[in-house]
Design an enzyme around this catalytic site. Sequence first.
Site, PDB file in Angstrom:
ATOM      1  N   THR A   4       1.372  -1.570  -0.347  1.00 33.97           N
ATOM      2  CA  THR A   4      -0.077   0.060   0.169  1.00 33.97           C
ATOM      3  C   THR A   4       0.676   1.495  -0.507  1.00 33.97           C
ATOM      4  OG1 THR A   4      -1.322   1.085   1.586  1.00 33.97           O
ATOM      5  CG2 THR A   4      -0.037  -0.709   3.142  1.00 33.97           C
ATOM      6  N   ASP A   5       0.069   2.430  -0.431  1.00 36.58           N
ATOM      7  CA  ASP A   5       1.062   3.935  -0.592  1.00 36.58           C
ATOM      8  C   ASP A   5       1.155   4.272   1.131  1.00 36.58           C
ATOM      9  OD1 ASP A   5      -1.578   4.601   0.074  1.00 36.58           O
ATOM     10  OD2 ASP A   5      -2.031   5.888  -1.085  1.00 36.58           O
ATOM     11  N   GLU A   6       0.421   3.498   1.943  1.00 39.41           N
ATOM     12  CA  GLU A   6       0.173   3.877   3.398  1.00 39.41           C
ATOM     13  C   GLU A   6       1.699   3.703   4.626  1.00 39.41           C
ATOM     14  OE1 GLU A   6      -3.134   3.518   5.946  1.00 39.41           O
ATOM     15  OE2 GLU A   6      -4.742   3.891   3.865  1.00 39.41           O
ATOM     16  N   TYR A  41      -2.121  -0.747  10.829  1.00 40.78           N
ATOM     17  CA  TYR A  41      -2.117  -0.855   9.862  1.00 40.78           C
ATOM     18  C   TYR A  41      -0.914  -1.033   8.821  1.00 40.78           C
ATOM     19  CZ  TYR A  41      -3.745  -1.928   5.110  1.00 40.78           C
ATOM     20  OH  TYR A  41      -3.441  -1.963   3.448  1.00 40.78           O
ATOM     21  N   LYS A  52       2.124  -3.294   7.442  1.00 43.48           N
ATOM     22  CA  LYS A  52       2.553  -4.151   5.520  1.00 43.48           C
ATOM     23  C   LYS A  52       3.436  -3.341   5.677  1.00 43.48           C
ATOM     24  CE  LYS A  52      -0.093  -4.563   2.972  1.00 43.48           C
ATOM     25  NZ  LYS A  52      -1.065  -5.892   2.183  1.00 43.48           N
TER      26      LYS A  52
END
Length: 360
Positions: free
Chosen positions: A136-138, A162, A166
Amino acid sequence: MKRNVLITGGAGFIGSNFIRYLQKAEPEINIVNLDLLTYAGSLENLKKLSKNSDYHFFQGDICNQHLVESLLREHNIDTIIHFAAESHVDRSLEGPGAFIQTNIVGTHTLLEAARQVWLNEKRISDKPVRFHHISTDEVYGSLSPTAPPFEETTPYAPNSPYAASKASSDHLVRAYYHSFELPITISNCSNNYGPYQFPEKLIPLMILNALTGKPLPIYGDGQQIRDWLYVEDHCEAIWKIIQHGSTGESYNIGGGNQPTNLEIVETICALLDDKAPLPDNEPHRQLIQFVKDRPGHDRRYAMNITKIKNTLGWQPNYNLEKGLEKTVQWYLDNIDWLNKIIEEKDYQQWVQINYQKRGN
Ligand code: NAD
Ligand code: DAU
């Protein structure tokens, strides 16, 4: 080359879209889908699969190394595409434990199984193998209003449990390439939307609430920015990376659509005013309610997709206007799916937990 693919998390939103995409793109492919069927996974998402492709579903946990190794051996798996995860930021704020278990321990288990069967036992000797990790970009954290978009070299700075889980899994995947020469690729993608998305996420939640005349809860001031991508575009990018990407590399994927959350919700309202008018033609936007913000809410994400564009020739086909129109129409045409999903799982309980405390 005909591949034997293990897909983890294939009963979830992106995984189920990916299986449909792959069956269409590669009708000869063999697919094994391993999914635990948590609250986010459903066999309802897999009802429209092609009957012509070789497809097997197994309900099970990616943390079970024995199970994963047997699937790799029995199905001669040469490609692992790893979607399975706890994926909702708000749930990670309520209970981070499951995120550590599935996203970190589960990814490590898959890596160990692949190392054992592919590298130690050398089960697949006649063709290349690949472990593709969906991220993810997060992991990159939050951008200030004027900062340039995230690049593959942007340092990781995850802000939620989260995102941290990741980030941790990305590091493990990378380490297995450098330490053991496991052939991996990683993709970091921005917010997806489209058919079969569980209605705890912004876009399907707003469609569902608007259709049932419920409030549309906007966290904080609604000026947060995400880089929205239609799910089919994501599927195409993943398959390009697996076929043509270089091992050991990460690729950013994004939609180039960066409205505020409020703008997204207003667009959904306008589409529904047209397609499913409220009684007396009241505008759906009257349902918008500003509620207490998500703790540590990242303000802005944006992806620089130059690498995948220049090296693999991928760019999104859908702009937000076209993608949102298609998505809203899909939910209207699939109300039965929506009703089954919200009855099947712990949906009502989650809505209570998440929104009561926000004064909604
Ligand atoms: P999702 O929550 O809809 O689906 C996750 C799936 O994983 C479910 O089917 C669930 O049953 C399964 N699963 C969970 N724990 C498992 C376990 N221990 N063993 C086996 N299966 C398990 O998620 P999604 O939105 O489809 O996201 C898929 C992947 O893409 C995730 O890795 C997520 O981090 C990543 N991602 C999502 C987005 C997005 O906008 N949704 C964007 C970028 C990256
Ligand atoms: O950026 C990629 C990520 O996108 C993925 O890695 C995650 O798996 C996926 O869940 C998604 O995370 P977000 O937190 O961005 O998704 P969500 O749909 O929960 O929220 C999108 C934005 O909308 C975010 O700024 C919070 C806001 N929001 C969300 C909900 C559910 C609201 O304002 N109100 C809401 O009720």
